[in-house]
Write an enzyme that holds these catalytic residues in place. Sequence first.
Site, PDB file in Angstrom:
ATOM      1  N   THR A  34       0.819  -1.211   0.000  1.00 23.88           N
ATOM      2  CA  THR A  34       0.000   0.000   0.000  1.00 23.88           C
ATOM      3  C   THR A  34       0.854   1.262   0.000  1.00 23.88           C
ATOM      4  O   THR A  34       2.004   1.226   0.457  1.00 23.88           O
ATOM      5  CB  THR A  34      -0.900  -0.018   1.261  1.00 23.88           C
ATOM      6  OG1 THR A  34      -1.400   1.291   1.496  1.00 23.88           O
ATOM      7  CG2 THR A  34      -0.115  -0.408   2.507  1.00 23.88           C
ATOM      8  N   GLU A  86       0.338   3.528   1.972  1.00 26.82           N
ATOM      9  CA  GLU A  86       0.318   4.050   3.340  1.00 26.82           C
ATOM     10  C   GLU A  86       1.660   3.864   4.054  1.00 26.82           C
ATOM     11  O   GLU A  86       1.928   4.520   5.057  1.00 26.82           O
ATOM     12  CB  GLU A  86      -0.831   3.410   4.136  1.00 26.82           C
ATOM     13  CG  GLU A  86      -2.164   3.660   3.433  1.00 26.82           C
ATOM     14  CD  GLU A  86      -3.404   3.328   4.237  1.00 26.82           C
ATOM     15  OE1 GLU A  86      -3.357   3.341   5.477  1.00 26.82           O
ATOM     16  OE2 GLU A  86      -4.449   3.054   3.610  1.00 26.82           O
TER      17      GLU A  86
HETATM   18  P1  NAD Z   1      -9.450  -7.452   2.369  1.00 26.84           P
HETATM   19  O1  NAD Z   1      -9.411  -7.173   3.839  1.00 26.84           O
HETATM   20  O2  NAD Z   1     -10.698  -7.174   1.610  1.00 26.84           O
HETATM   21  O3  NAD Z   1      -9.101  -8.997   2.099  1.00 26.84           O
HETATM   22  C1  NAD Z   1      -8.058  -9.648   2.762  1.00 26.84           C
HETATM   23  C2  NAD Z   1      -8.188 -11.135   2.467  1.00 26.84           C
HETATM   24  O4  NAD Z   1      -7.085 -11.802   3.129  1.00 26.84           O
HETATM   25  C3  NAD Z   1      -9.472 -11.766   3.014  1.00 26.84           C
HETATM   26  O5  NAD Z   1     -10.020 -12.633   2.041  1.00 26.84           O
HETATM   27  C4  NAD Z   1      -9.004 -12.546   4.236  1.00 26.84           C
HETATM   28  O6  NAD Z   1      -9.796 -13.693   4.502  1.00 26.84           O
HETATM   29  C5  NAD Z   1      -7.590 -12.936   3.834  1.00 26.84           C
HETATM   30  N1  NAD Z   1      -6.722 -13.160   5.007  1.00 26.84           N
HETATM   31  C6  NAD Z   1      -6.569 -12.347   6.092  1.00 26.84           C
HETATM   32  N2  NAD Z   1      -5.706 -12.918   6.950  1.00 26.84           N
HETATM   33  C7  NAD Z   1      -5.294 -14.088   6.395  1.00 26.84           C
HETATM   34  C8  NAD Z   1      -4.392 -15.105   6.811  1.00 26.84           C
HETATM   35  N3  NAD Z   1      -3.752 -15.041   7.986  1.00 26.84           N
HETATM   36  N4  NAD Z   1      -4.192 -16.156   5.980  1.00 26.84           N
HETATM   37  C9  NAD Z   1      -4.845 -16.249   4.782  1.00 26.84           C
HETATM   38  N5  NAD Z   1      -5.727 -15.321   4.360  1.00 26.84           N
HETATM   39  C10 NAD Z   1      -5.940 -14.253   5.160  1.00 26.84           C
HETATM   40  O7  NAD Z   1      -8.203  -6.661   1.771  1.00 26.84           O
HETATM   41  P2  NAD Z   1      -8.053  -5.869   0.382  1.00 26.84           P
HETATM   42  O8  NAD Z   1      -8.575  -4.516   0.563  1.00 26.84           O
HETATM   43  O9  NAD Z   1      -8.544  -6.741  -0.704  1.00 26.84           O
HETATM   44  O10 NAD Z   1      -6.465  -5.771   0.299  1.00 26.84           O
HETATM   45  C11 NAD Z   1      -5.691  -6.813  -0.280  1.00 26.84           C
HETATM   46  C12 NAD Z   1      -4.227  -6.433  -0.227  1.00 26.84           C
HETATM   47  O11 NAD Z   1      -4.013  -5.215  -0.942  1.00 26.84           O
HETATM   48  C13 NAD Z   1      -3.699  -6.197   1.183  1.00 26.84           C
HETATM   49  O12 NAD Z   1      -2.401  -6.725   1.257  1.00 26.84           O
HETATM   50  C14 NAD Z   1      -3.693  -4.683   1.327  1.00 26.84           C
HETATM   51  O13 NAD Z   1      -2.682  -4.268   2.219  1.00 26.84           O
HETATM   52  C15 NAD Z   1      -3.382  -4.270  -0.095  1.00 26.84           C
HETATM   53  N6  NAD Z   1      -3.895  -2.941  -0.500  1.00 26.84           N
HETATM   54  C16 NAD Z   1      -5.208  -2.617  -0.304  1.00 26.84           C
HETATM   55  C17 NAD Z   1      -5.684  -1.374  -0.736  1.00 26.84           C
HETATM   56  C18 NAD Z   1      -7.135  -0.992  -0.572  1.00 26.84           C
HETATM   57  O14 NAD Z   1      -7.513   0.149  -0.873  1.00 26.84           O
HETATM   58  N7  NAD Z   1      -8.022  -1.887  -0.162  1.00 26.84           N
HETATM   59  C19 NAD Z   1      -4.816  -0.474  -1.353  1.00 26.84           C
HETATM   60  C20 NAD Z   1      -3.469  -0.852  -1.547  1.00 26.84           C
HETATM   61  C21 NAD Z   1      -3.034  -2.085  -1.114  1.00 26.84           C
HETATM   62  P1  TYD Z   2     -10.743   3.907   4.593  1.00 26.77           P
HETATM   63  O1  TYD Z   2     -11.712   3.486   3.553  1.00 26.77           O
HETATM   64  O2  TYD Z   2     -10.792   3.272   5.944  1.00 26.77           O
HETATM   65  O3  TYD Z   2      -9.281   3.748   3.928  1.00 26.77           O
HETATM   66  P2  TYD Z   2      -7.819   4.231   4.500  1.00 26.77           P
HETATM   67  O4  TYD Z   2      -7.947   4.617   5.924  1.00 26.77           O
HETATM   68  O5  TYD Z   2      -6.988   3.021   4.310  1.00 26.77           O
HETATM   69  O6  TYD Z   2      -7.433   5.370   3.602  1.00 26.77           O
HETATM   70  O7  TYD Z   2     -10.880   5.480   4.796  1.00 26.77           O
HETATM   71  C1  TYD Z   2     -10.756   6.395   3.729  1.00 26.77           C
HETATM   72  C2  TYD Z   2     -10.812   7.785   4.315  1.00 26.77           C
HETATM   73  O8  TYD Z   2     -12.126   8.014   4.827  1.00 26.77           O
HETATM   74  C3  TYD Z   2      -9.858   8.006   5.475  1.00 26.77           C
HETATM   75  O9  TYD Z   2      -9.340   9.329   5.411  1.00 26.77           O
HETATM   76  C4  TYD Z   2     -10.722   7.844   6.705  1.00 26.77           C
HETATM   77  C5  TYD Z   2     -12.079   8.334   6.223  1.00 26.77           C
HETATM   78  N1  TYD Z   2     -13.254   7.684   6.860  1.00 26.77           N
HETATM   79  C6  TYD Z   2     -14.254   8.466   7.459  1.00 26.77           C
HETATM   80  O10 TYD Z   2     -14.181   9.707   7.476  1.00 26.77           O
HETATM   81  N2  TYD Z   2     -15.312   7.821   8.030  1.00 26.77           N
HETATM   82  C7  TYD Z   2     -15.421   6.450   8.025  1.00 26.77           C
HETATM   83  O11 TYD Z   2     -16.424   5.917   8.583  1.00 26.77           O
HETATM   84  C8  TYD Z   2     -14.400   5.675   7.397  1.00 26.77           C
HETATM   85  C9  TYD Z   2     -14.482   4.169   7.377  1.00 26.77           C
HETATM   86  C10 TYD Z   2     -13.349   6.344   6.826  1.00 26.77           C
END
Ligand code: NAD
Ligand code: TYD
Length: 355
Positions: A135, A137
Amino acid sequence: MKRNIIITGGAGFIGSHVVRLFVNKYPEYKIINLDKLTYAGNLANLKDIEDKPNYRFVKMDICDFEGVLKLMQDEKVDGIIHLAAESHVDRSIKDPFTFAQTNVMGTLSLLQAAKAYWESLPEKYEGKRFYHISTDEVYGALQFDGTLFTETTKYNPHSPYSASKASSDHFVRAFHDTFGMPTIVTNCSNNYGPYQFPEKLIPLFINNIRHRKPLPVYGKGENVRDWLYVVDHARAIDVIFHSGKIAETYNIGGFNEWKNIDIIKVLINTVDRLLGRPEGEDMDLITYVTDRAGHDLRYAIDSTKLQRELGWEPSLQFEEGIEKTVRWYLDNQEWMDNVTSGDYLKYYEDMYDNR
Ligand code: NAD
Ligand code: TYD
């Protein structure tokens, strides 16, 4: 060429889009979805591909070194695309241990299993790939000064979530530098789109607007996030898995920065319009609440390297992506109700036991 690939976290939000893309696009590959099915994992996200012959689901924890090693041996795995993680910042503030366990120890366990298996083969690391999804972050927070995160920005994570992801990124790079494992790391900005668990801003707020529940805006709503449509992230993962350079880092993002409060207004207008309500009628649902602890001010990704070197670019403009996304959640209320009630967890509890 035939490949046998483990995708970890394939039942989650981004992982399900990556699994779908690979299963449909590469019928000659075997795609093994390894997922523990935590609260965030939901096999309903993959209903459309679960019967495909090149797909297998395995319920497993990435921390299970023996289990992963045996699976790699049995399936002759030559590629890992690692998405499994605990992913929600607010949860990491309440329970950092789980984040260290899965994101740090789980990634290390997966690296160790890949090392043990690949080093046991005559050709060792040749033709192998360990691709770790991370990420933006990990880079910390930007000010409102127009700067962007690049691949050389110094790591400076602030939340337990980003600290655990930063640590896992370091372990992956260390396995390249120490053992010669062919690794790649990518750092992507915030994703949005279908199948996102409704604890994250966009699906939570769409559902709340629909049901006229308050929209809890942290602080003043002025924090900025850089949003990418999830299918475009999956497309980038495909390009990078196949053509990215070993040991490189690529930032993924669509140069699409939005203040939270502005995105929330777009969501309200879009939901209202699609439900046939007067546009903007639900603005009074906006409720300012106590800010998130350590809330990062601004994220913004410079993805020039990926665009220039590998020719990837986002396929959707934000307006189009958000319209598609809102429409999807409104059309899939059953998915949403299942997830918010937790029913999907009970249903799948004992269904899959591959060990
Ligand atoms: P998510 O929380 O929707 O899904 C995570 C998945 O991992 C789930 O299916 C869960 O069951 C599985 N999981 C969790 N712990 C596990 C374990 N110990 N063993 C096996 N499986 C396990 O997450 P996401 O939003 O799809 O993110 C996926 C990846 O992308 C993560 O590594 C996250 O850091 C990265 N990422 C996410 C975002 C975003 O905006 N969502 C952005 C950049 C990077
Ligand atoms: P989020 O979807 O949790 O992603 P991330 O924290 O990984 O960026 O949040 C996106 C932005 O929205 C973040 O600045 C926090 C804000 N936020 C709210 O203001 N209210 C909420 O209920 C949530 C879940 C997030």
